[in-house]
Motif scaffolding. Structure first.
Motif, PDB file in Angstrom:
ATOM      1  N   PRO A 344      13.207  26.821-113.833  1.00 28.63           N
ATOM      2  CA  PRO A 344      13.157  26.687-112.374  1.00 28.63           C
ATOM      3  C   PRO A 344      14.343  27.325-111.674  1.00 28.63           C
ATOM      4  CG  PRO A 344      13.621  24.564-113.412  1.00 28.63           C
ATOM      5  CD  PRO A 344      13.225  25.512-114.502  1.00 28.63           C
ATOM      6  N   ILE A 345      15.519  27.335-112.323  1.00 28.69           N
ATOM      7  CA  ILE A 345      16.676  27.986-111.704  1.00 28.69           C
ATOM      8  C   ILE A 345      16.387  29.468-111.477  1.00 28.69           C
ATOM      9  CG2 ILE A 345      19.051  28.715-112.112  1.00 28.69           C
ATOM     10  CD1 ILE A 345      19.523  26.037-113.498  1.00 28.69           C
ATOM     11  N   ALA A 346      15.896  30.153-112.519  1.00 28.10           N
ATOM     12  CA  ALA A 346      15.582  31.582-112.387  1.00 28.10           C
ATOM     13  C   ALA A 346      14.441  31.803-111.411  1.00 28.10           C
ATOM     14  CB  ALA A 346      15.244  32.160-113.756  1.00 28.10           C
ATOM     15  N   HIS A 347      13.419  30.942-111.473  1.00 30.75           N
ATOM     16  CA  HIS A 347      12.243  31.134-110.609  1.00 30.75           C
ATOM     17  C   HIS A 347      12.596  30.941-109.139  1.00 30.75           C
ATOM     18  CE1 HIS A 347       8.068  31.143-109.376  1.00 30.75           C
ATOM     19  NE2 HIS A 347       8.224  29.953-108.806  1.00 30.75           N
ATOM     20  N   PHE A 348      13.249  29.834-108.823  1.00 34.63           N
ATOM     21  CA  PHE A 348      13.556  29.548-107.416  1.00 34.63           C
ATOM     22  C   PHE A 348      14.649  30.462-106.880  1.00 34.63           C
ATOM     23  CE2 PHE A 348      11.636  25.405-108.602  1.00 34.63           C
ATOM     24  CZ  PHE A 348      10.585  25.446-107.694  1.00 34.63           C
ATOM     25  N   SER A 349      15.575  30.910-107.728  1.00 38.08           N
ATOM     26  CA  SER A 349      16.571  31.890-107.280  1.00 38.08           C
ATOM     27  C   SER A 349      15.894  33.191-106.896  1.00 38.08           C
ATOM     28  CB  SER A 349      17.605  32.127-108.377  1.00 38.08           C
ATOM     29  OG  SER A 349      18.318  30.953-108.669  1.00 38.08           O
ATOM     30  N   GLN A 350      14.935  33.630-107.715  1.00 36.13           N
ATOM     31  CA  GLN A 350      14.216  34.864-107.401  1.00 36.13           C
ATOM     32  C   GLN A 350      13.391  34.718-106.123  1.00 36.13           C
ATOM     33  OE1 GLN A 350      10.637  35.545-107.923  1.00 36.13           O
ATOM     34  NE2 GLN A 350      10.892  37.682-107.313  1.00 36.13           N
ATOM     35  N   ALA A 352      14.019  32.613-103.619  1.00 34.44           N
ATOM     36  CA  ALA A 352      14.929  32.523-102.477  1.00 34.44           C
ATOM     37  C   ALA A 352      15.446  33.888-102.062  1.00 34.44           C
ATOM     38  CB  ALA A 352      16.095  31.595-102.828  1.00 34.44           C
ATOM     39  N   ILE A 353      15.823  34.702-103.037  1.00 32.37           N
ATOM     40  CA  ILE A 353      16.359  36.034-102.714  1.00 32.37           C
ATOM     41  C   ILE A 353      15.259  36.941-102.186  1.00 32.37           C
ATOM     42  CG2 ILE A 353      17.408  38.081-103.742  1.00 32.37           C
ATOM     43  CD1 ILE A 353      18.924  36.220-105.621  1.00 32.37           C
ATOM     44  N   ASN A 354      14.054  36.797-102.696  1.00 28.67           N
ATOM     45  CA  ASN A 354      12.957  37.681-102.312  1.00 28.67           C
ATOM     46  C   ASN A 354      12.318  37.253-100.992  1.00 28.67           C
ATOM     47  OD1 ASN A 354      10.801  39.411-102.178  1.00 28.67           O
ATOM     48  ND2 ASN A 354       9.655  38.438-103.809  1.00 28.67           N
ATOM     49  N   ASP A 355      11.897  35.983-100.896  1.00 27.58           N
ATOM     50  CA  ASP A 355      11.091  35.542 -99.761  1.00 27.58           C
ATOM     51  C   ASP A 355      11.908  35.025 -98.587  1.00 27.58           C
ATOM     52  OD1 ASP A 355       8.920  36.203-101.253  1.00 27.58           O
ATOM     53  OD2 ASP A 355       8.471  34.164-101.910  1.00 27.58           O
ATOM     54  N   TYR A 356      13.091  34.486 -98.830  1.00 26.29           N
ATOM     55  CA  TYR A 356      13.868  33.890 -97.740  1.00 26.29           C
ATOM     56  C   TYR A 356      15.030  34.787 -97.310  1.00 26.29           C
ATOM     57  CZ  TYR A 356      11.136  29.753 -98.795  1.00 26.29           C
ATOM     58  OH  TYR A 356      10.093  28.888 -98.993  1.00 26.29           O
ATOM     59  N   ILE A 357      15.812  35.246 -98.286  1.00 25.14           N
ATOM     60  CA  ILE A 357      16.881  36.184 -97.931  1.00 25.14           C
ATOM     61  C   ILE A 357      16.303  37.555 -97.619  1.00 25.14           C
ATOM     62  CG2 ILE A 357      19.001  37.264 -98.773  1.00 25.14           C
ATOM     63  CD1 ILE A 357      19.454  34.809-100.480  1.00 25.14           C
ATOM     64  N   ASN A 358      15.194  37.894 -98.289  1.00 29.47           N
ATOM     65  CA  ASN A 358      14.448  39.123 -98.019  1.00 29.47           C
ATOM     66  C   ASN A 358      15.241  40.378 -98.371  1.00 29.47           C
ATOM     67  OD1 ASN A 358      12.103  40.463 -97.238  1.00 29.47           O
ATOM     68  ND2 ASN A 358      12.814  40.748 -95.132  1.00 29.47           N
ATOM     69  N   VAL A 359      15.821  40.386 -99.567  1.00 29.03           N
ATOM     70  CA  VAL A 359      16.421  41.613-100.089  1.00 29.03           C
ATOM     71  C   VAL A 359      15.309  42.603-100.365  1.00 29.03           C
ATOM     72  CG1 VAL A 359      17.720  42.585-102.014  1.00 29.03           C
ATOM     73  CG2 VAL A 359      18.387  40.388-101.050  1.00 29.03           C
ATOM     74  N   THR A 360      15.529  43.863-100.053  1.00 24.36           N
ATOM     75  CA  THR A 360      14.488  44.880-100.190  1.00 24.36           C
ATOM     76  C   THR A 360      14.996  46.076-100.980  1.00 24.36           C
ATOM     77  OG1 THR A 360      15.146  45.832 -98.057  1.00 24.36           O
ATOM     78  CG2 THR A 360      13.355  44.214 -98.035  1.00 24.36           C
ATOM     79  N   LEU A 366      16.024  45.441-108.886  1.00 24.44           N
ATOM     80  CA  LEU A 366      16.965  45.095-109.951  1.00 24.44           C
ATOM     81  C   LEU A 366      17.134  43.586-110.082  1.00 24.44           C
ATOM     82  CD1 LEU A 366      19.716  47.818-109.338  1.00 24.44           C
ATOM     83  CD2 LEU A 366      17.902  47.824-111.055  1.00 24.44           C
ATOM     84  N   ILE A 367      17.231  42.898-108.935  1.00 26.41           N
ATOM     85  CA  ILE A 367      17.399  41.439-108.983  1.00 26.41           C
ATOM     86  C   ILE A 367      16.159  40.784-109.588  1.00 26.41           C
ATOM     87  CG2 ILE A 367      17.576  39.382-107.535  1.00 26.41           C
ATOM     88  CD1 ILE A 367      19.380  41.005-105.676  1.00 26.41           C
ATOM     89  N   THR A 368      14.987  41.260-109.193  1.00 26.63           N
ATOM     90  CA  THR A 368      13.753  40.690-109.739  1.00 26.63           C
ATOM     91  C   THR A 368      13.669  40.924-111.241  1.00 26.63           C
ATOM     92  OG1 THR A 368      12.645  41.094-107.625  1.00 26.63           O
ATOM     93  CG2 THR A 368      11.247  40.663-109.529  1.00 26.63           C
ATOM     94  N   PHE A 369      14.018  42.141-111.677  1.00 31.01           N
ATOM     95  CA  PHE A 369      14.022  42.422-113.114  1.00 31.01           C
ATOM     96  C   PHE A 369      14.959  41.455-113.842  1.00 31.01           C
ATOM     97  CE2 PHE A 369      12.704  47.174-112.861  1.00 31.01           C
ATOM     98  CZ  PHE A 369      11.421  46.764-112.548  1.00 31.01           C
ATOM     99  N   PHE A 370      16.150  41.259-113.262  1.00 26.32           N
ATOM    100  CA  PHE A 370      17.135  40.396-113.919  1.00 26.32           C
ATOM    101  C   PHE A 370      16.599  38.982-114.070  1.00 26.32           C
ATOM    102  CE2 PHE A 370      20.521  37.231-113.321  1.00 26.32           C
ATOM    103  CZ  PHE A 370      21.258  37.468-114.467  1.00 26.32           C
TER     104      PHE A 370
END
Length: 723
Positions: A344-350, A352-360, A366-370
């Protein structure tokens, strides 16, 4: 304490970096501007361009948009390039108009949560956007980032089409079904591809994941080049109309949230938003700081989890035990519990960064791959640990169902179930890792090639592997030997500590030997253990001792030796079924043979018992030797004294209650004396007490002879020399 100090140092460094970052904020706009250069920058469109309103398809485009405004059910893709292109363009324009209206309403709407009406409007806009994204063939993107990259590509493609449809120097004729059929007839081939004139934008029915598809999608080649095309036109100023949406991708990528930023963000004043939207490598200050914060929290939690997991493998004081216990079951499940939080740490971190912080863009990829790598590696480890814990629990459950509490039985169950459980764990872990490779973008053919490597390795070593496997099954079925038994396998003797599917382990006195099952199945196995009818009882090993007796013993002494040996070994608590006998293996000595069953596990206990028995037998041999005494009296002894000597010796022997007189006879008339031989038996509790008794016996015997005037002569020799 070291763990806490590491956390304090980490927090200090993060605070220093954050302070340095904030201190450089005034310098970042110019810096960021330098970092966002593009290959082609055009300030204004071509002066001879035909505006969108004068294109031949504009009327149909307006009708298409009106139809989507009336209802949002349907699909964007169509059976012609004209239908797909106009649907996509009209839907994207409508989505952007709706999101702008919702954002304006949210900035003035009271409260921090969206009203039910605005929530419904947001869901409608996102539904339309998903339909538009579905018109892109994004199959070339890795599966882990396919949806995210397709959404970014759809926004960029909308701006590219804004440029193309508003700056074309000639009318754009987009073929429908009839025109497409005619075009196909003129070219002499099926019209499965169409390219927008003067651009690299093409629509195609060809899809690798759906060979029977007949609808037109924006081709995979087009979608893969959208980013480059967007970088060429993103700074072009276009004429404003009801369909153009300038800056939609920047608005999407530089704000948190999905299509519409969170309500709290919309309520910020413009200066604060401008500060937070300062970009560096296409990521805003807010996105960079928030991403670093979430990554630091996730890394800290993962570090704590890994530390707890590693501690379960540390050796304890009782870690040298050879037999497993039920504590192993608890530790195995504890490891499963420790690894679970990583998922869950890896899932929710991904998320949060993707859907809420919206890194593009590339950072998102790279973050998603990691996080996918972390997630699937943790899932693979969890799968292996889960099957290992399940195997240990199954062994314990089976043992309890049989009503057994024997730790040796638990080890046997573990040896049977753990190889199967670990094999299942490895297979499931490999399946998860292969799934990870596909999600990271490796072609299925490449993954298949990776899959063929283990198959090739198995194929090359299949004969030995299968031979050991079937031999292991035969050993487990026929059971010529079991864990804990004392056996001789070939030339090696020791305790069986493990029987696996591939090999067995034999603990010899010098080392631990691993013997492949196929070799053990073909060699001669001597099992010294005697199995009990109760499967829970420890096996009993045969203890075979052969002791050479170099002293010459009389028949009576041999009888005494057998008597003493049988009596001593019969009362030993570690021995059962004692057999004592003699044999003459060589012409100059006898051999004392002792065999007994012992219930021991391990060489230390086995050798300790063997050492004690050998020492006791040596004492008995010496006791038998000292229980026969030859004493000589001088020739001056009269007849009455000679007749009295046996009675005198009997009286002296009987003075010790632990001695039992047997006989006394005049056996030899020697050159210097009359030799009497008397025998007795001893029942002293220890060898030391026996020697003390012999000492007292000799002293009393000398005193008795002296009192009776009986002389014990000393042999002399006279040498006559002729002078």
């Amino acid at each position: 304490m070291p763990f806490r100090s590491q956390h304090r140092r980490l927090s200090t460094w993060l605070a220093l970096l954050l302070g340095l970052w904030l201190s450089l904020l005034p310098l970042l706009p110019a810096w960021a501007q330098k970092g966002t250069t593009h290959s082609t920058l055009i300030s204004t469109p071509h002066p001879g361009a035909i505006p969108l309103q004068q294109q031949p398809f504009y009327g149909e485009l307006e009708a298409t948009r009106a139809a989507w405004q009336r209802h949002q059910l349907g699909q964007v893709v169509a059976d012609s390039p004209r239908g797909t292109l106009l649907n996509f363009y009209a839907v994207m324009a409508e989505v952007m108009e709706q999101t702008d209206a919702i954002s304006r309403a949210g900035a003035t709407d009271p409260g921090w949560d969206w009203s039910p009406q605005l929530k419904e409007e947001i869901e409608d806009a996102e539904t339309l956007f998903d339909l538009a994204v579905g018109a892109l063939n994004a199959s070339h993107f890795p599966g882990s980032v396919r949806q995210d990259m397709a959404e970014e590509a759809a926004l960029q493609l909308k701006q590219i089409l804004d440029y193309v449809l508003n700056t074309s120097p000639s009318p754009i004729n987009i073929p429908g079904n009839t025109a497409l059929s005619q075009l196909s007839a003129n070219k002499g081939k099926a019209g499965s591809n169409w390219r927008l004139p003067g651009t690299a934008i093409s629509l195609s029915t060809e899809r690798d994941d759906d060979p029977d598809n007949t609808d037109f999608f924006f081709s995979a080649d087009t979608v893969s080049r959208v980013g480059q095309m967007y970088s060429d036109i993103q700074r072009i100023n276009l004429p404003k109309n009801s369909f153009t949406t300038p800056g939609i991708y920047k608005q999407f990528s530089h704000t948190p949230g999905f299509l519409i930023p969170p309500k709290w963000y919309l309520k910020l004043n413009p200066s604060t938003r401008s500060l937070l939207e300062i970009s560096y490598f296409d990521q805003t200050i807010l996105q960079i700081i928030a991403t670093a914060f979430i990554a630091a929290i996730g890394a800290s939690l993962a570090y704590i989890t890994a530390l707890l997991l590693v501690r379960t493998y540390r050796l304890k004081d009782n870690s040298k035990r050879q037999l497993p216990t039920t504590e192993d079951d608890n530790i195995a499940w504890l490891r499963v519990i420790f690894i679970i939080p990583v998922l869950p740490i890896a899932h929710f971190s991904q998320i949060a960064i993707n859907d809420y912080i919206n890194v593009t863009g590339r950072p998102l990829e790279l973050i998603t791959f990691f996080y996918y790598i972390v997630y699937f590696i943790a899932a693979s480890l969890l799968s292996f640990l889960f099957f290992e814990a399940l195997g240990r629990s199954a062994a314990e459950w089976l043992m309890k169902l049989r009503g057994s509490q024997s730790q040796l039985m638990l080890q046997r169950m573990n040896n049977l179930l753990m190889p199967i459980s670990r094999s299942l764990g490895v297979l499931s872990a490999l399946a998860l890792l292969y799934q990870l490779l596909i999600l990271l973008g490796l072609p299925p053919t490449t993954v298949l090639a990776f899959s063929a490597v283990p198959g090739l390795a198995v194929g090359l070593g299949a004969s030995k592997l299968l031979g050991n496997l079937f031999a292991g099954l035969a050993i487990q079925t026929d059971r010529p030997l079991r864990v804990g038994e004392f056996c001789k396998v070939g030339e090696d003797t020791g305790f069986i500590t493990k029987i696996g599917l591939r090999s067995l382990e034999l603990q010899t006195l010098e080392s631990r030997i691993t013997i492949p099952n196929s070799i053990a199945d073909e060699t001669t196995i001597i099992n010294f253990s005697r199995r009990s009818p109760s499967s829970e009882a420890n096996p009993m090993q045969g203890l075979d001792l052969k002791l050479a007796v170099h002293e010459e013993l009389s028949p009576d002494q041999i009888s005494d030796l057998l008597h003493y040996s049988r009596a001593a070994l019969a009362v030993d608590p570690d021995l059962a079924d004692v057999i004592v006998s003699i044999d003459q293996l060589s012409t100059d000595s006898l051999t004392l043979i002792c065999f007994a069953m012992v219930s021991l596990h391990g060489w230390a206990a086995f050798l300790q018992v063997r050492e004690r028995i050998l020492q006791r037998l040596q004492q008995l041999i010496d006791q038998v030797k000292k229980s026969r005494i030859v004493i000589g009296v001088s020739y001056d002894t009269n007849q009455q004294q000679l007749h009295e000597i046996p009675n005198l010796i009997r009286g002296v022997v009987d003075q010790d209650p632990h001695f039992r007189f047997r006989s006394c006879r005049l056996m030899t008339i020697n050159e210097f004396s009359y030799d009497y031989v008397f025998d007795f038996r001893s029942s002293h509790p220890s060898y030391s007490a026996f020697k003390d008794g012999i000492s007292r016996l000799n002293t009393d015997l000398l005193a008795c002879f002296e009192a009776q005037g009986i002389e014990i002569p000393f042999p002399t020799q006279t040498e006559l020399q002729k002078l």
